[in-house]
Design a protein around this motif. Structure first.
Motif, PDB file in Angstrom:
ATOM      1  N   ALA A   1      -1.306   7.431  -5.491  1.00  0.00           N
ATOM      2  CA  ALA A   1      -2.070   6.995  -4.335  1.00  0.00           C
ATOM      3  C   ALA A   1      -3.433   6.487  -4.783  1.00  0.00           C
ATOM      4  O   ALA A   1      -4.012   6.991  -5.746  1.00  0.00           O
TER       5      ALA A   1
ATOM      6  N   TYR B   1       5.479   4.439  -6.614  1.00  0.00           N
ATOM      7  CA  TYR B   1       6.329   5.589  -6.875  1.00  0.00           C
ATOM      8  C   TYR B   1       7.115   5.405  -8.171  1.00  0.00           C
ATOM      9  O   TYR B   1       7.348   4.285  -8.621  1.00  0.00           O
TER      10      TYR B   1
ATOM     11  N   ASN C   1      -2.430  -2.549  -3.336  1.00  0.00           N
ATOM     12  CA  ASN C   1      -1.544  -3.692  -3.151  1.00  0.00           C
ATOM     13  C   ASN C   1      -1.997  -4.909  -3.956  1.00  0.00           C
ATOM     14  O   ASN C   1      -1.196  -5.786  -4.258  1.00  0.00           O
TER      15      ASN C   1
ATOM     16  N   SER D   1       4.376  10.105  -7.191  1.00  0.00           N
ATOM     17  CA  SER D   1       3.627   9.214  -6.306  1.00  0.00           C
ATOM     18  C   SER D   1       2.262   8.930  -6.908  1.00  0.00           C
ATOM     19  O   SER D   1       1.661   9.810  -7.532  1.00  0.00           O
TER      20      SER D   1
ATOM     21  N   ARG E   1       7.009   0.246  -4.907  1.00  0.00           N
ATOM     22  CA  ARG E   1       5.720   0.367  -4.232  1.00  0.00           C
ATOM     23  C   ARG E   1       5.902   0.178  -2.748  1.00  0.00           C
ATOM     24  O   ARG E   1       6.800  -0.541  -2.304  1.00  0.00           O
ATOM     25  N   ASP E   2       5.053   0.829  -2.000  1.00  0.00           N
ATOM     26  CA  ASP E   2       5.004   0.686  -0.552  1.00  0.00           C
ATOM     27  C   ASP E   2       3.596   0.239  -0.220  1.00  0.00           C
ATOM     28  O   ASP E   2       2.674   1.061  -0.137  1.00  0.00           O
ATOM     29  N   ASN E   3       3.422  -1.032  -0.049  1.00  0.00           N
ATOM     30  CA  ASN E   3       2.078  -1.551   0.153  1.00  0.00           C
ATOM     31  C   ASN E   3       1.500  -1.117   1.503  1.00  0.00           C
ATOM     32  O   ASN E   3       0.274  -1.062   1.652  1.00  0.00           O
ATOM     33  N   ALA E   4       2.337  -0.786   2.439  1.00  0.00           N
ATOM     34  CA  ALA E   4       1.839  -0.286   3.717  1.00  0.00           C
ATOM     35  C   ALA E   4       1.178   1.074   3.544  1.00  0.00           C
ATOM     36  O   ALA E   4       0.279   1.443   4.311  1.00  0.00           O
ATOM     37  N   LYS E   5       1.635   1.821   2.537  1.00  0.00           N
ATOM     38  CA  LYS E   5       1.066   3.143   2.279  1.00  0.00           C
ATOM     39  C   LYS E   5       0.099   3.143   1.107  1.00  0.00           C
ATOM     40  O   LYS E   5      -0.409   4.200   0.713  1.00  0.00           O
ATOM     41  N   ASN E   6      -0.105   1.957   0.519  1.00  0.00           N
ATOM     42  CA  ASN E   6      -1.036   1.860  -0.605  1.00  0.00           C
ATOM     43  C   ASN E   6      -0.632   2.799  -1.733  1.00  0.00           C
ATOM     44  O   ASN E   6      -1.471   3.513  -2.308  1.00  0.00           O
ATOM     45  N   ALA E   7       0.648   2.813  -2.042  1.00  0.00           N
ATOM     46  CA  ALA E   7       1.160   3.763  -3.020  1.00  0.00           C
ATOM     47  C   ALA E   7       2.240   3.129  -3.890  1.00  0.00           C
ATOM     48  O   ALA E   7       2.895   2.166  -3.503  1.00  0.00           O
TER      49      ALA E   7
END
Length: 127
Positions: A23, A80, A30, A21, A72-78
């Motif tokens: 972060a 992977y 994003n 991950s 990527r999970d833009n809602a989590k700003n991360a």
């Protein structure tokens, strides 16, 4: 100041899997193309996989295709990196890095295309 923090590294047996991950703090990841890079002992840092800011475009080093998946999970700003079928030669320090654009040099997924770096996380593949 842009800060990236990697996590998820460790010791794994050949054939095993890990999920890294990345972060971000201090900025919205994003808005940035993001890449995973690695540096094996005694070798230069190399690109592993890179992804555009919106996640629509991905680039992989040939030896990682089919084994690694960047997402990527833009809602989590991360961002992977799912790594399957790990091999001894995958051992090294893995870094995530960000760039504000996804033009040619970023699409090449080379370190010189990315200006903001994390501290890295160690992955050791060993039996």
């Amino acid at each position: 100041q842009l800060q990236l923090v990697e996590s998820g590294g460790g010791l794994v047996q050949p054939g095993g899997s890990l999920r890294l991950s990345c972060a971000a703090s201090g900025f919205t990841l994003n808005d940035y193309a993001t890449g995973w890079f690695r540096q094996a002992p005694g070798k230069e840092r190399e690109g592993v996989a890179c992804i555009s800011a919106n996640g629509a475009s991905t680039v992989y080093k040939d030896s990682m295709k089919g084994r690694f998946t960047i997402s990527r999970d833009n809602a989590k700003n991360a961002v992977y990196l799912q790594m399957n079928g790990l091999q001894l030669e995958d051992t090294g320090v893995y870094y995530c890095a960000a760039a504000p654009t996804f033009t040619l040099v970023q699409r090449m997924c080379v370190p010189r295309g990315y200006g903001s770096w994390g501290q890295g996380t160690q992955i050791t593949v060993s039996s």
